[in-house]
Motif scaffolding. Structure first.
Motif, PDB file in Angstrom:
ATOM      1  N   ILE A  12       0.855  -1.196   0.000  1.00 44.31           N
ATOM      2  CA  ILE A  12       0.000   0.000   0.000  1.00 44.31           C
ATOM      3  C   ILE A  12       0.889   1.244   0.000  1.00 44.31           C
ATOM      4  O   ILE A  12       1.807   1.349   0.801  1.00 44.31           O
ATOM      5  CB  ILE A  12      -0.901   0.049   1.268  1.00 44.31           C
ATOM      6  CG1 ILE A  12      -1.739  -1.225   1.395  1.00 44.31           C
ATOM      7  CG2 ILE A  12      -1.751   1.313   1.267  1.00 44.31           C
ATOM      8  CD1 ILE A  12      -2.896  -1.331   0.456  1.00 44.31           C
ATOM      9  N   LEU A  13       0.606   2.162  -0.931  1.00 46.20           N
ATOM     10  CA  LEU A  13       1.288   3.461  -0.923  1.00 46.20           C
ATOM     11  C   LEU A  13       0.352   4.435  -0.221  1.00 46.20           C
ATOM     12  O   LEU A  13      -0.634   4.902  -0.811  1.00 46.20           O
ATOM     13  CB  LEU A  13       1.576   3.924  -2.352  1.00 46.20           C
ATOM     14  CG  LEU A  13       2.366   5.230  -2.452  1.00 46.20           C
ATOM     15  CD1 LEU A  13       3.757   5.093  -1.827  1.00 46.20           C
ATOM     16  CD2 LEU A  13       2.484   5.666  -3.911  1.00 46.20           C
ATOM     17  N   LEU A  53      -7.659   7.749  -5.973  1.00 48.55           N
ATOM     18  CA  LEU A  53      -6.717   6.791  -6.561  1.00 48.55           C
ATOM     19  C   LEU A  53      -7.458   6.108  -7.708  1.00 48.55           C
ATOM     20  O   LEU A  53      -8.154   5.107  -7.519  1.00 48.55           O
ATOM     21  CB  LEU A  53      -6.256   5.780  -5.504  1.00 48.55           C
ATOM     22  CG  LEU A  53      -5.658   6.401  -4.218  1.00 48.55           C
ATOM     23  CD1 LEU A  53      -5.263   5.307  -3.227  1.00 48.55           C
ATOM     24  CD2 LEU A  53      -4.470   7.296  -4.534  1.00 48.55           C
ATOM     25  N   LEU A  88     -10.238   8.583  -1.795  1.00 45.46           N
ATOM     26  CA  LEU A  88     -11.109   7.568  -2.394  1.00 45.46           C
ATOM     27  C   LEU A  88     -10.195   6.496  -2.978  1.00 45.46           C
ATOM     28  O   LEU A  88      -9.418   6.778  -3.899  1.00 45.46           O
ATOM     29  CB  LEU A  88     -11.980   8.187  -3.494  1.00 45.46           C
ATOM     30  CG  LEU A  88     -12.842   7.198  -4.298  1.00 45.46           C
ATOM     31  CD1 LEU A  88     -13.881   6.526  -3.410  1.00 45.46           C
ATOM     32  CD2 LEU A  88     -13.518   7.903  -5.470  1.00 45.46           C
ATOM     33  N   ALA A  89     -10.275   5.297  -2.417  1.00 43.98           N
ATOM     34  CA  ALA A  89      -9.444   4.191  -2.915  1.00 43.98           C
ATOM     35  C   ALA A  89     -10.369   3.195  -3.627  1.00 43.98           C
ATOM     36  O   ALA A  89     -10.817   3.468  -4.737  1.00 43.98           O
ATOM     37  CB  ALA A  89      -8.657   3.576  -1.760  1.00 43.98           C
ATOM     38  N   THR A  90     -10.718   2.075  -2.993  1.00 47.42           N
ATOM     39  CA  THR A  90     -11.600   1.102  -3.658  1.00 47.42           C
ATOM     40  C   THR A  90     -13.055   1.555  -3.688  1.00 47.42           C
ATOM     41  O   THR A  90     -13.881   0.972  -4.391  1.00 47.42           O
ATOM     42  CB  THR A  90     -11.558  -0.256  -2.940  1.00 47.42           C
ATOM     43  OG1 THR A  90     -12.129  -0.092  -1.633  1.00 47.42           O
ATOM     44  CG2 THR A  90     -10.140  -0.784  -2.823  1.00 47.42           C
ATOM     45  N   GLY A  91     -13.399   2.543  -2.866  1.00 47.36           N
ATOM     46  CA  GLY A  91     -14.764   3.060  -2.837  1.00 47.36           C
ATOM     47  C   GLY A  91     -15.668   2.382  -1.825  1.00 47.36           C
ATOM     48  O   GLY A  91     -16.816   2.779  -1.665  1.00 47.36           O
ATOM     49  N   TYR A 148     -18.728  -3.241   5.170  1.00 46.69           N
ATOM     50  CA  TYR A 148     -18.135  -3.362   3.835  1.00 46.69           C
ATOM     51  C   TYR A 148     -16.779  -4.053   3.950  1.00 46.69           C
ATOM     52  O   TYR A 148     -16.170  -4.089   5.023  1.00 46.69           O
ATOM     53  CB  TYR A 148     -18.004  -1.998   3.163  1.00 46.69           C
ATOM     54  CG  TYR A 148     -17.154  -0.995   3.912  1.00 46.69           C
ATOM     55  CD1 TYR A 148     -17.650  -0.319   5.019  1.00 46.69           C
ATOM     56  CD2 TYR A 148     -15.840  -0.745   3.523  1.00 46.69           C
ATOM     57  CE1 TYR A 148     -16.870   0.593   5.710  1.00 46.69           C
ATOM     58  CE2 TYR A 148     -15.050   0.171   4.204  1.00 46.69           C
ATOM     59  CZ  TYR A 148     -15.576   0.826   5.298  1.00 46.69           C
ATOM     60  OH  TYR A 148     -14.791   1.721   5.994  1.00 46.69           O
ATOM     61  N   ASP A 194     -14.323  13.035   2.407  1.00 51.48           N
ATOM     62  CA  ASP A 194     -13.312  12.168   3.019  1.00 51.48           C
ATOM     63  C   ASP A 194     -11.961  12.565   2.432  1.00 51.48           C
ATOM     64  O   ASP A 194     -11.896  13.344   1.480  1.00 51.48           O
ATOM     65  CB  ASP A 194     -13.625  10.694   2.762  1.00 51.48           C
ATOM     66  CG  ASP A 194     -12.938   9.765   3.775  1.00 51.48           C
ATOM     67  OD1 ASP A 194     -12.267  10.269   4.707  1.00 51.48           O
ATOM     68  OD2 ASP A 194     -13.065   8.539   3.629  1.00 51.48           O
ATOM     69  N   ASP A 195     -10.896  12.003   2.981  1.00 49.71           N
ATOM     70  CA  ASP A 195      -9.574  12.407   2.497  1.00 49.71           C
ATOM     71  C   ASP A 195      -9.196  11.701   1.197  1.00 49.71           C
ATOM     72  O   ASP A 195      -8.736  12.324   0.247  1.00 49.71           O
ATOM     73  CB  ASP A 195      -8.492  12.215   3.572  1.00 49.71           C
ATOM     74  CG  ASP A 195      -8.341  10.769   4.018  1.00 49.71           C
ATOM     75  OD1 ASP A 195      -9.300   9.985   3.884  1.00 49.71           O
ATOM     76  OD2 ASP A 195      -7.254  10.424   4.520  1.00 49.71           O
TER      77      ASP A 195
HETATM   78  P1  AMP Z   1     -11.592   2.643   0.333  1.00 49.23           P
HETATM   79  O1  AMP Z   1     -12.753   2.202   1.182  1.00 49.23           O
HETATM   80  O2  AMP Z   1     -10.787   1.507  -0.205  1.00 49.23           O
HETATM   81  O3  AMP Z   1     -12.025   3.617  -0.736  1.00 49.23           O
HETATM   82  O4  AMP Z   1     -10.609   3.411   1.298  1.00 49.23           O
HETATM   83  C1  AMP Z   1     -10.888   4.696   1.670  1.00 49.23           C
HETATM   84  C2  AMP Z   1     -10.559   4.955   3.120  1.00 49.23           C
HETATM   85  O5  AMP Z   1      -9.332   4.355   3.513  1.00 49.23           O
HETATM   86  C3  AMP Z   1     -10.400   6.446   3.309  1.00 49.23           C
HETATM   87  O6  AMP Z   1     -11.154   6.790   4.474  1.00 49.23           O
HETATM   88  C4  AMP Z   1      -8.920   6.671   3.468  1.00 49.23           C
HETATM   89  O7  AMP Z   1      -8.696   7.432   4.629  1.00 49.23           O
HETATM   90  C5  AMP Z   1      -8.290   5.301   3.610  1.00 49.23           C
HETATM   91  N1  AMP Z   1      -7.301   4.965   2.563  1.00 49.23           N
HETATM   92  C6  AMP Z   1      -7.404   3.958   1.661  1.00 49.23           C
HETATM   93  N2  AMP Z   1      -6.312   3.876   0.889  1.00 49.23           N
HETATM   94  C7  AMP Z   1      -5.497   4.873   1.282  1.00 49.23           C
HETATM   95  C8  AMP Z   1      -4.218   5.333   0.850  1.00 49.23           C
HETATM   96  N3  AMP Z   1      -3.548   4.754  -0.132  1.00 49.23           N
HETATM   97  N4  AMP Z   1      -3.690   6.402   1.486  1.00 49.23           N
HETATM   98  C9  AMP Z   1      -4.360   7.006   2.492  1.00 49.23           C
HETATM   99  N5  AMP Z   1      -5.569   6.624   2.946  1.00 49.23           N
HETATM  100  C10 AMP Z   1      -6.134   5.560   2.357  1.00 49.23           C
END
Ligand code: AMP
Length: 177
Positions: free
Chosen positions: A25-26, A157, A128-131, A99, A125-126
């Protein structure tokens, strides 16, 4: 500031941390952006300008970094703030959304009566990764009776295609990588 200037500002205040919290993870560390007063203000203003200060009644932030954005937007616009919390923190009756995470499962909650029927809600939110986090949050707000007017993050991302899970709702990112 135009879109490119804001994106550059975010880039300039984010530290990429490899292999955190897991190998591969980056991690996008946005704490330097929050710590820089003028940059933080510009980011909050850009989020408010994008949506328009009259377009929402409540701003919902996702625990925990989303709280920092939502609090500032709420203060700047006079909108109410809604905390979307991790499981077990809220004292009264809650709505729950679980989730999948990369490892295991997570649960978010809001108070059942947190939103007036038809209230317009901006969600922030800060990252958006997988959503998964966003999808759970948006569904919670909708189940609570809110109308999503937009969803904003500082960083999207794009390669993880989280945006596709949120369609047809409006997804906005200050920086897409
Ligand atoms: P996701 O549910 O996969 O979209 O992940 C989103 C949540 O996880 C957000 O609340 C972010 O704070 C955190 N997050 C996921 N991936 C990262 C990343 N590469 N860098 C920083 N925060 C992340």
């Amino acid at each position: 500031m135009d879109r490119k200037e804001i994106a550059d500002l975010v880039v300039g205040h984010v530290v990429d941390v490899p292999d955190f919290p897991h190998a591969g993870i980056l991690f996008k560390d946005i704490t330097p952006l929050f710590a820089d007063g003028p940059a933080f203000r510009q980011v909050i203003d850009a989020l408010v300008d994008h949506h328009g200060r009259a377009s929402f009644d409540v701003v919902a932030g996702v625990e925990a970094r989303g709280f920092l954005l939502a609090g500032a937007i709420g203060y700047a616009t006079g909108a109410g703030v809604l905390a979307v919390r991790k499981a077990g923190k809220l004292p009264r009756e809650v709505l729950t959304a679980s989730y999948a995470l990369e490892y295991g499962e997570a649960t978010l909650e809001v108070h059942q009566d947190a939103i007036e029927p038809g209230q317009r809600v901006l969600v922030v939110d800060d990252v958006l990764a997988t959503g998964g986090t966003a999808e759970a949050t948006l569904s919670l707000v909708e189940r609570a009776g809110g109308i999503i007017t937009g969803f904003s993050v500082l960083i999207e991302l794009a390669f993880l295609e989280g945006r596709a899970r949120l369609a047809p709702r409006d997804v906005h990112a200050l920086l897409t990588v």
